[in-house]
Enzyme design. Structure first.
Site, short mmCIF file in Angstrom:
data_model
loop_
_atom_site.label_atom_id
_atom_site.label_comp_id
_atom_site.label_asym_id
_atom_site.label_seq_id
_atom_site.Cartn_x
_atom_site.Cartn_y
_atom_site.Cartn_z
N CYS A 86 -0.33 -15.87 -30.45
CA CYS A 86 -1.61 -16.16 -29.81
C CYS A 86 -1.77 -17.66 -29.55
CB CYS A 86 -2.75 -15.57 -30.64
SG CYS A 86 -4.29 -15.34 -29.70
N HIS A 195 -1.01 -9.77 -31.90
CA HIS A 195 -0.95 -10.20 -33.30
C HIS A 195 -0.18 -9.21 -34.18
CE1 HIS A 195 -3.87 -13.61 -33.34
NE2 HIS A 195 -4.37 -12.98 -32.29
N GLU A 197 0.99 -9.70 -37.07
CA GLU A 197 0.58 -9.88 -38.47
C GLU A 197 -0.68 -9.09 -38.81
OE1 GLU A 197 -2.05 -12.94 -36.51
OE2 GLU A 197 -0.20 -11.86 -36.10
#
Length: 228
Positions: A86, A195, A197
């Protein structure tokens, strides 16, 4: 394998990244300040999402000139793994580690939702556990995720298999050629707007993001075996 998670003033996905690497993937990880001038002892670097330096000037522009980014460039030049997520994608393009730039979403609105992605290149250091053409779901959260690049650079990205992920279905931000994630020509620096994660636990967004980190671990372990 030891990861560095870079922290800039305004980073807000650093904790998610740290948790994913340490608690889910079981790897060693440390936070590294934007003021640091060395990444000695690390095997991979993660440049997280957020709003580095408040996104003043341009997203990632100020962060790209911080001390640690000089160390990240040297780290990348050694062939070690660097991933930007990002705002990290924005920083890596501003720093010249990846081509192109990220501009405002065509909707001019911040978009936050679960997003299907197509795995375009399953042979990279960041995608080797996926299959080519596989559709995975990873959340997005950005206002300036519209990836732009010249026609000549786009052609090179395609010829060199540097496009790792594309948005599947609706393009959420207007990115050229539906690009969601790319690598450098050497294949050791990668960035994506979604994302991974935030997609490492079934209870939160599913586990489709684990493959990105497992691929990095696989790549590192394979190289370690090759070099004895």
């Amino acid at each position: 394998m030891k990861f560095a998670v870079i922290q800039f003033p305004g980073s807000n996905c650093d904790l998610d990244a740290f948790h994913a690497i340490k608690d889910v993937m079981g790897q060693e990880v440390e936070y590294v300040s934007h003021k640091a001038d060395s990444l000695e002892g690390f095997d991979a670097v993660l440049v997280p999402g957020g709003f580095s330096f408040g996104d003043y000037l341009r997203c990632g522009a100020i962060a790209s000139h911080s001390n640690v980014m000089q160390a990240v460039k040297a780290f990348a030049n050694e062939g070690k793994l660097v991933i930007g997520i990002c705002n990290g994608f924005q920083i890596l393009t501003e720093a010249g580690l990846l081509p192109g730039a990220l501009i405002r979403n065509t909707s001019l609105k911040f978009v936050s939702k679960k997003q299907p992605l197509e795995v375009v290149n399953a042979g990279s250091a960041f995608t080797n556990v996926y299959e080519e053409g596989q559709i995975i779901t990873v959340p997005i959260a950005h206002g300036e995720g519209n990836y732009v690049v010249s026609e000549d650079e786009l052609k090179l990205l395609e010829e060199n298999n540097q496009i790792l992920f594309r948005y599947a279905g609706e393009n959420p931000n207007g990115s050229i050629a539906n690009i969601a994630g790319i690598s450098n020509k050497e294949g050791n620096v990668m960035a994506m707007m979604p994302h991974p994660e935030r997609a490492v636990e079934e209870i939160i967004n599913g586990t489709d993001g684990i493959g990105v980190f497992q691929s990095m671990i696989n790549h590192y372990q394979t190289k370690a075996v090759q070099h004895g």
